[in-house]
Design a protein around this motif. Sequence first.
Motif, PDB file in Angstrom:
ATOM      1  N   ALA A  23      17.401 -91.057   2.222  1.00 40.30           N
ATOM      2  CA  ALA A  23      16.722 -90.320   3.281  1.00 40.30           C
ATOM      3  C   ALA A  23      15.666 -91.191   3.944  1.00 40.30           C
ATOM      4  O   ALA A  23      14.803 -91.758   3.262  1.00 40.30           O
ATOM      5  CB  ALA A  23      16.077 -89.057   2.718  1.00 40.30           C
ATOM      6  N   ASN A  72      24.274 -88.329   8.118  1.00 43.32           N
ATOM      7  CA  ASN A  72      23.881 -87.132   8.860  1.00 43.32           C
ATOM      8  C   ASN A  72      22.692 -87.521   9.736  1.00 43.32           C
ATOM      9  O   ASN A  72      21.559 -87.616   9.267  1.00 43.32           O
ATOM     10  CB  ASN A  72      23.505 -86.015   7.885  1.00 43.32           C
ATOM     11  CG  ASN A  72      23.190 -84.709   8.595  1.00 43.32           C
ATOM     12  OD1 ASN A  72      22.654 -84.702   9.701  1.00 43.32           O
ATOM     13  ND2 ASN A  72      23.535 -83.606   7.959  1.00 43.32           N
ATOM     14  N   LYS A  75      19.609 -85.256   9.916  1.00 39.78           N
ATOM     15  CA  LYS A  75      18.726 -85.282   8.751  1.00 39.78           C
ATOM     16  C   LYS A  75      18.225 -86.689   8.443  1.00 39.78           C
ATOM     17  O   LYS A  75      17.469 -86.874   7.484  1.00 39.78           O
ATOM     18  CB  LYS A  75      19.462 -84.731   7.521  1.00 39.78           C
ATOM     19  CG  LYS A  75      19.827 -83.258   7.610  1.00 39.78           C
ATOM     20  CD  LYS A  75      20.460 -82.777   6.319  1.00 39.78           C
ATOM     21  CE  LYS A  75      20.759 -81.291   6.369  1.00 39.78           C
ATOM     22  NZ  LYS A  75      21.375 -80.809   5.099  1.00 39.78           N
ATOM     23  N   THR A  77      19.750 -89.029   7.059  1.00 41.70           N
ATOM     24  CA  THR A  77      20.141 -89.257   5.671  1.00 41.70           C
ATOM     25  C   THR A  77      21.549 -89.828   5.598  1.00 41.70           C
ATOM     26  O   THR A  77      22.436 -89.368   6.322  1.00 41.70           O
ATOM     27  CB  THR A  77      20.066 -87.948   4.867  1.00 41.70           C
ATOM     28  OG1 THR A  77      18.737 -87.438   4.918  1.00 41.70           O
ATOM     29  CG2 THR A  77      20.458 -88.178   3.415  1.00 41.70           C
TER      30      THR A  77
END
Length: 121
Positions: A23, A72, A75, A77
Motif C-alpha cells: 500500500a 488497484n 486504493k 495498492t
Amino acid sequence: QVQLVESGGGLVQAGGSLTLSCAASGSIFPINSMAWYRQGPGNQRELVADIHTDGTTKYADSVKGRFTISMNNAKNTGYLQMNSLKPEDTGIYYCDADLERVSTGRWYDYWGQGTQVTVSS
C-alpha cells in the motif's frame, strides 16, 4: 510521509498460497506501475513481476503460471498472489514503485520494507 507498506508474508507449506499487499500512502498521485522483487538466502535481489496501468505485466520465468500481479489504482495498492509455492520461493519480498508527490510534481522511487515468505518442504 510517503511510503510503501507491505503485508501478507508468512510461513506456508509447499503447494500453498499467499497474497502479498503493498500500500502506497502519503500525498501522492495514483500509482501507475509497481514491481515485486525478492531476495533469497545467499542470492541477489531479483525481479519477480511488474505491472503498469495499461495492464501490461511481466513475470520471471520461475513464477510464470503460479504468481499473479495486480494493482488497484483507486486504493494505491498492489498485490502479488502466489500459488503453488515452492521452497525455492523463500525469501524477502519487496515492492517497488515510482510515486509522484503532489507537493512537488516530481517522481521518486520508493521501496517497501520487505516481507518474509518462507515455504517449507
